[in-house]
Every structure is written in structure tokens, then in C-alpha cells.
Design a protein around this motif. Sequence first.
Motif, PDB file in Angstrom:
ATOM      1  N   UNK A 113      95.758  67.981  -4.879  1.00 23.20           N
ATOM      2  CA  UNK A 113      94.508  67.570  -5.498  1.00 23.20           C
ATOM      3  C   UNK A 113      94.716  66.360  -6.402  1.00 23.20           C
ATOM      4  N   UNK A 114      93.719  65.492  -6.404  1.00 19.81           N
ATOM      5  CA  UNK A 114      93.808  64.219  -7.110  1.00 19.81           C
ATOM      6  C   UNK A 114      93.169  64.256  -8.501  1.00 19.81           C
ATOM      7  N   UNK A 115      92.159  65.080  -8.661  1.00 17.56           N
ATOM      8  CA  UNK A 115      91.402  65.077  -9.915  1.00 17.56           C
ATOM      9  C   UNK A 115      91.168  66.515 -10.370  1.00 17.56           C
ATOM     10  N   UNK A 116      91.156  66.676 -11.663  1.00 17.15           N
ATOM     11  CA  UNK A 116      90.981  68.006 -12.240  1.00 17.15           C
ATOM     12  C   UNK A 116      89.924  67.977 -13.333  1.00 17.15           C
ATOM     13  N   UNK A 117      89.159  69.050 -13.375  1.00 12.81           N
ATOM     14  CA  UNK A 117      88.216  69.228 -14.461  1.00 12.81           C
ATOM     15  C   UNK A 117      88.836  70.081 -15.550  1.00 12.81           C
ATOM     16  N   UNK A 118      88.113  70.216 -16.627  1.00 14.30           N
ATOM     17  CA  UNK A 118      88.607  71.067 -17.703  1.00 14.30           C
ATOM     18  C   UNK A 118      88.430  72.526 -17.301  1.00 14.30           C
ATOM     19  N   UNK A 119      89.144  73.402 -17.917  1.00 21.68           N
ATOM     20  CA  UNK A 119      89.058  74.809 -17.566  1.00 21.68           C
ATOM     21  C   UNK A 119      87.909  75.508 -18.268  1.00 21.68           C
ATOM     22  N   UNK A 120      87.518  76.635 -17.701  1.00 22.56           N
ATOM     23  CA  UNK A 120      86.505  77.474 -18.317  1.00 22.56           C
ATOM     24  C   UNK A 120      87.011  78.918 -18.286  1.00 22.56           C
ATOM     25  N   UNK A 121      86.841  79.615 -19.380  1.00 21.67           N
ATOM     26  CA  UNK A 121      87.405  80.952 -19.522  1.00 21.67           C
ATOM     27  C   UNK A 121      86.524  82.002 -18.855  1.00 21.67           C
TER      28      UNK A 121
END
Length: 126
Positions: A113-121
Motif C-alpha cells: 500500500x502506498x498511502x495510509x490514513x490515520x487510525x480509528x479506535x
Amino acid sequence: VQLQASGGGTVQAGGSLGLSCTVSGRTFSRTAVGWFRQAPGKEREFVAGISANGGRTEYADSVKGRFTISRVKYGNTVSLRMNSLQPEDTAVYSCAGEDTVVPVHVARSTVQYDYWGQGTQVTVSS
């Protein structure tokens, strides 16, 4: 490029939650999207993925039959519907995007994967 994850929260075992990942700055029709999760003290693991054309989906064995990933054409969004949640599903969930020219490709490895979003709990109480 931005991937914006939303949703998550706290639910009792057996309950349901929905996550959304909105992709901007890329051609959505050429972006495969995956969801990963990481629990405390554990490695990040693949949860579900959907191909750029939406025609192929992949799931981890642990969530198969309980989670559903789908693409929403308008709004450049990928949704993850999570049913029958269990305490072992508790983790930080992140979405990721992969540029691809293969419409039906789904990656299961983080390195693809090239791009990542922020995490969510997501927290599931027993």
C-alpha cells in the motif's frame, strides 16, 4: 493524497459498527483500498480489502462472514461494516490505498500500500 478514516467507537460484544475511508487526491477508480488493524502488543494485520473496480474483495479468515467491505461510488468512500463484534476485534483500525492499474487486484500486505490514513479506535467490551 489523503485517506480519512471515520467511525469506530465502543460497542458490546455481538454489536455492530461501521467504518468509512474517504480517498482524496487520487483517482478513486484506480485505487485499491484495504483495512488493517493493530491491537496493543500485536503486529498490524490485514482485515479486508477491495479492488479498484469494486469487483473483488478479500477478507481475513477471522472476520469472514462478519465484516463487509464496499465501495461507495459517489464520495470516493470505502465502507467497512462490522457485525457480530467480539472483544478480540478491539484494535486501532486504519485504511490504506494502493495505486493500481489492475482493476481486480487486492493487496493483503502492508508493504503493497502506498498511502495510509490515520487510525480509528474500535473497542468491543465483553
